[in-house]
Design a protein around this motif. Sequence first.
Motif, PDB file in Angstrom:
ATOM      1  N   LYS A  37       0.834  -1.210   0.000  1.00 46.62           N
ATOM      2  CA  LYS A  37       0.000   0.000   0.000  1.00 46.62           C
ATOM      3  C   LYS A  37       0.871   1.264   0.000  1.00 46.62           C
ATOM      4  O   LYS A  37       0.336   2.373   0.087  1.00 46.62           O
ATOM      5  CB  LYS A  37      -0.898   0.030   1.247  1.00 46.62           C
ATOM      6  CG  LYS A  37      -1.823  -1.155   1.399  1.00 46.62           C
ATOM      7  CD  LYS A  37      -2.948  -1.121   0.377  1.00 46.62           C
ATOM      8  CE  LYS A  37      -3.906  -2.277   0.604  1.00 46.62           C
ATOM      9  NZ  LYS A  37      -4.820  -2.427  -0.548  1.00 46.62           N
ATOM     10  N   THR A  70     -10.811  -0.627  -1.185  1.00 46.83           N
ATOM     11  CA  THR A  70      -9.476  -0.709  -1.784  1.00 46.83           C
ATOM     12  C   THR A  70      -8.374  -0.737  -0.734  1.00 46.83           C
ATOM     13  O   THR A  70      -7.214  -0.876  -1.061  1.00 46.83           O
ATOM     14  CB  THR A  70      -9.223   0.487  -2.713  1.00 46.83           C
ATOM     15  OG1 THR A  70      -9.416   1.683  -1.966  1.00 46.83           O
ATOM     16  CG2 THR A  70     -10.130   0.466  -3.915  1.00 46.83           C
ATOM     17  N   THR A 128       2.232   5.669  -6.682  1.00 54.17           N
ATOM     18  CA  THR A 128       0.983   5.178  -7.267  1.00 54.17           C
ATOM     19  C   THR A 128       0.123   4.502  -6.192  1.00 54.17           C
ATOM     20  O   THR A 128      -1.106   4.673  -6.163  1.00 54.17           O
ATOM     21  CB  THR A 128       1.297   4.192  -8.407  1.00 54.17           C
ATOM     22  OG1 THR A 128       2.082   4.888  -9.384  1.00 54.17           O
ATOM     23  CG2 THR A 128       0.028   3.674  -9.060  1.00 54.17           C
ATOM     24  N   LYS A 180      -3.711   5.535  -4.828  1.00 55.22           N
ATOM     25  CA  LYS A 180      -4.790   4.552  -4.714  1.00 55.22           C
ATOM     26  C   LYS A 180      -5.362   4.520  -3.291  1.00 55.22           C
ATOM     27  O   LYS A 180      -6.575   4.498  -3.090  1.00 55.22           O
ATOM     28  CB  LYS A 180      -4.245   3.176  -5.112  1.00 55.22           C
ATOM     29  CG  LYS A 180      -5.297   2.099  -5.204  1.00 55.22           C
ATOM     30  CD  LYS A 180      -4.670   0.772  -5.620  1.00 55.22           C
ATOM     31  CE  LYS A 180      -5.696  -0.353  -5.528  1.00 55.22           C
ATOM     32  NZ  LYS A 180      -5.070  -1.677  -5.671  1.00 55.22           N
ATOM     33  N   LYS A 190      -7.256   7.867  -2.532  1.00 59.78           N
ATOM     34  CA  LYS A 190      -8.527   7.872  -3.267  1.00 59.78           C
ATOM     35  C   LYS A 190      -9.525   6.916  -2.620  1.00 59.78           C
ATOM     36  O   LYS A 190     -10.720   7.200  -2.540  1.00 59.78           O
ATOM     37  CB  LYS A 190      -8.306   7.477  -4.736  1.00 59.78           C
ATOM     38  CG  LYS A 190      -7.736   8.601  -5.577  1.00 59.78           C
ATOM     39  CD  LYS A 190      -7.482   8.160  -7.004  1.00 59.78           C
ATOM     40  CE  LYS A 190      -8.759   8.086  -7.821  1.00 59.78           C
ATOM     41  NZ  LYS A 190      -8.451   7.770  -9.249  1.00 59.78           N
ATOM     42  N   GLY A 191      -9.022   5.798  -2.161  1.00 56.60           N
ATOM     43  CA  GLY A 191      -9.882   4.820  -1.515  1.00 56.60           C
ATOM     44  C   GLY A 191     -10.492   5.350  -0.228  1.00 56.60           C
ATOM     45  O   GLY A 191     -11.669   5.148   0.054  1.00 56.60           O
TER      46      GLY A 191
END
Lengths: 218, 218
Positions: A189, B10, B103, B107, B110-111
């Motif tokens: 993550k 996510t 990246t 993610k 945004k999750g």
Amino acid sequence: MQSARGLSRRHLLKWTGAAGTLAVAGAFLPNFGISAALGAELGDGDIGVLNYAYALEQLEAAFYTQALQNPFGGMQVNDERILVQIRDHEIAHRDFLKGALGRQAIPSLEVDFSAVDFSSRASVLGTADVFENLGVAAYNGAGQLISNPDYLVAAGSIVSVEARHAAAIADLLRPFSAEAAGRGNVDHKGLDKALLPSQVLPKAAPFIVTEVTAATLP
Amino acid sequence: MTQEHSILSTIEPELADTIVANRRDIFTRYAKAAGVLTSAPLVLALASNQAFGQGLPQQITDVLNFALTLEYLEAAFYDQGNKSGVIPSEYRSVFRTIGGHETAHVKLLKGVLGSAAVAAPGVDFTAGGKYADVWENFDTFLTLSQTFEDLGVAAYKGQAGNLMGSKEVLTVALQIHSVEARHASEVRRIGLKFGWSGAFDKPMSKSAVLAAATPFLA
């Protein structure tokens, strides 16, 4: 239990949480009459967290000081320049925390680096790698325990330097590698580790002779 | 609940659970403050329309969107850089690793933000021509990389205090913050510098960070 292994007292885990593990373990241990007098209870709340950080910085500062007093064979200029700076940073962190704590600071800890082969580059850098990454995880996990925003920013100002150290040590071990950019410590993550005092102190305990107790930290 | 689940799907279940649990806590605590829109920063103006959509307090949503904007910028920079051929082969694993982390940060953020997440900004890594050779000249690329990483470290540090209402969000932010510091250190190392500029890293305010980032936002 660890006491059954017949390890010497100085290598035993000497940290305890609120559960009172120490009292249980202590019952099985010989009392050499020294450590008890040198015990350090970290304390409550923000003071406890700062003392926790102070304990870890003491450990790091002592480690790099010893490593540079006994330089490993074939120490390159680059190794030395980086280790000297890291040592000076850890001393600055230690002294900053001691100053911030004032009379509430725990005493100076007695350390034990007998597990480290200071003549070996791999042993010294490998230990540095452990300490720096433990420091990063410790500060990351301790942030949520801090109530005073000023202390949080102060801790943040230290933790990113510890992370910079961790990368520099990883780079000395494996120049320009993915590990030097965090692989191995950063998860999928993109997150670094965050550990609570109860997870960190047992990992530091083998290097600390003084009994460090944290009765109220999680 | 289903909505919360999808928003957080996510990220790791364990993390999602704690964020959801904590959200209730902070929602209660910050309900009053959150009802009042704080002034949305220039670059993040989009966010104000979608404010509060996920039940996170506005203050925290603002910080996360600010962080997301920086992460978009970094992720795009390494995405382009890693494809451009500007990076000498010996450093490619470092920059691929860094790009992967950025990246992953996009993610993750945004999750957490769900529909409250800002859109990716337009980018111009030449900054209007000032760094016209960024994809041909590794020194230029390295300068920008170091700028973005050091900026990221200072930006997260500067926002830590604004995340104190949510222990879980604060911890995640700290776990990103130290990863940015690892990157900064290694990028500096590639540039033949020390990985740090002192024993303590300084925080930066949101406005100072945005002023530094704005030239790269198209």
